[in-house]
Design an enzyme around this catalytic site. Structure first.
Site, mmCIF file in Angstrom:
data_model
loop_
_atom_site.group_PDB
_atom_site.id
_atom_site.type_symbol
_atom_site.label_atom_id
_atom_site.label_comp_id
_atom_site.label_asym_id
_atom_site.label_seq_id
_atom_site.Cartn_x
_atom_site.Cartn_y
_atom_site.Cartn_z
ATOM 1 N N GLY A 111 57.061 -21.929 104.592
ATOM 2 C CA GLY A 111 55.740 -22.871 105.196
ATOM 3 C C GLY A 111 54.491 -22.734 103.498
ATOM 4 O O GLY A 111 53.498 -23.788 104.153
ATOM 5 N N ASP A 112 54.363 -22.689 102.948
ATOM 6 C CA ASP A 112 53.707 -23.319 101.161
ATOM 7 C C ASP A 112 53.645 -24.686 101.142
ATOM 8 O O ASP A 112 52.860 -24.955 100.948
ATOM 9 C CB ASP A 112 53.959 -21.878 100.545
ATOM 10 N N CYS A 113 54.987 -24.989 101.510
ATOM 11 C CA CYS A 113 55.596 -25.985 100.860
ATOM 12 C C CYS A 113 55.043 -26.642 101.869
ATOM 13 O O CYS A 113 54.678 -27.938 101.568
ATOM 14 C CB CYS A 113 56.928 -26.033 100.468
#
Length: 239
Positions: A111-113
């Site tokens: 999700g960070d990516c």
């Protein structure tokens, strides 16, 4: 027998003493480089100290950074297809039950990516230099900004009960004390991680809903906003 006496020559001896102390000659000692006659030694000057009064400047909020002109949403008609492609995101792996296959940290990792991909894409237009790109993206992806965007979703009651449950699940991610966590605090860091978990979860289960949420937060999701605007404007001018 008569002896002749020959007078001996007088020898004058002069002695001198050097009152300056001289060092003994050492053939192995390194030799000093010859001085350059063209260079003149400048007198050493003390560094000047400039006193400046620090002024506090209010930084724009993350919502202000993501704002676009109001005419953008009026001109652009959203479509699931653009230039023959269905979606711009890379196709997610097919996972029936992500919460059973992965833990919250794994979903926050992907999700960070995906979140940063939205941020980089949002600031792609107008073209800027790399330093300005990095400054704007960093201001949006930092955990304080993610926390502010999450509070926007919660205050407007935009999330479903399932999505709120994913947030609670991602909020309990255990992590070591990092520099970011010490700077922002554990509470802000955990809420930011929960938003990344939700982004990763929706990326694997419902990309359309993910784009709705990111659009609600202010991220543009069109393949090329600037090109679409120019095309729409040219059509209006020709019509």
């Amino acid at each position: 027998m008569q002896t002749l006496s020959v007078p001996s020559p007088r020898v004058a001896v002069r002695a001198s003493w050097d009152t300056q102390q001289r060092l003994s000659y050492n053939p192995n000692a390194p030799r000093k480089p010859p001085k350059n006659p063209n260079t003149t030694s400048k007198p050493k000057t003390l560094p000047t100290v400039t006193l400046s009064v620090a002024t506090t400047r209010s930084e724009p909020s993350v919502l202000d950074l993501l704002k676009r002109p109001s005419s953008v949403e009026e001109i652009v008609e959203r479509d699931e297809y653009y230039m023959g492609y269905e979606r711009w995101l890379p196709s997610p792996p097919k996972v029936q039950k992500p919460r059973s296959a992965f833990n919250a940290a794994s979903l926050a990792y992907i999700g960070d990516c995906i979140y940063e991909l939205y941020a980089r894409r949002h600031f792609l237009f107008p073209p800027l230099n790399i330093e300005e790109y990095n400054d704007r993206v960093t201001a949006v992806v930092r955990c304080e900004a993610q926390d502010a965007l999450l509070q926007k979703l919660l205050s407007e009651n935009y999330l479903s009960e399932e999505e709120r449950d994913v947030l609670r699940w991602g909020k309990n991610i255990g992590s070591a004390k990092t520099r970011t966590k010490r700077r922002a605090g554990a509470a802000v860091y955990n809420r930011a991680s929960s938003l990344e978990t939700l982004v990763g979860y929706l990326y694997l289960t419902n990309v359309k809903r993910l784009e709705e949420i990111m659009l609600k937060l202010g991220f543009t999701t069109d393949s090329s906003m600037q090109l679409i605007l120019e095309e729409a404007k040219s059509k209006q001018d020709s019509g």
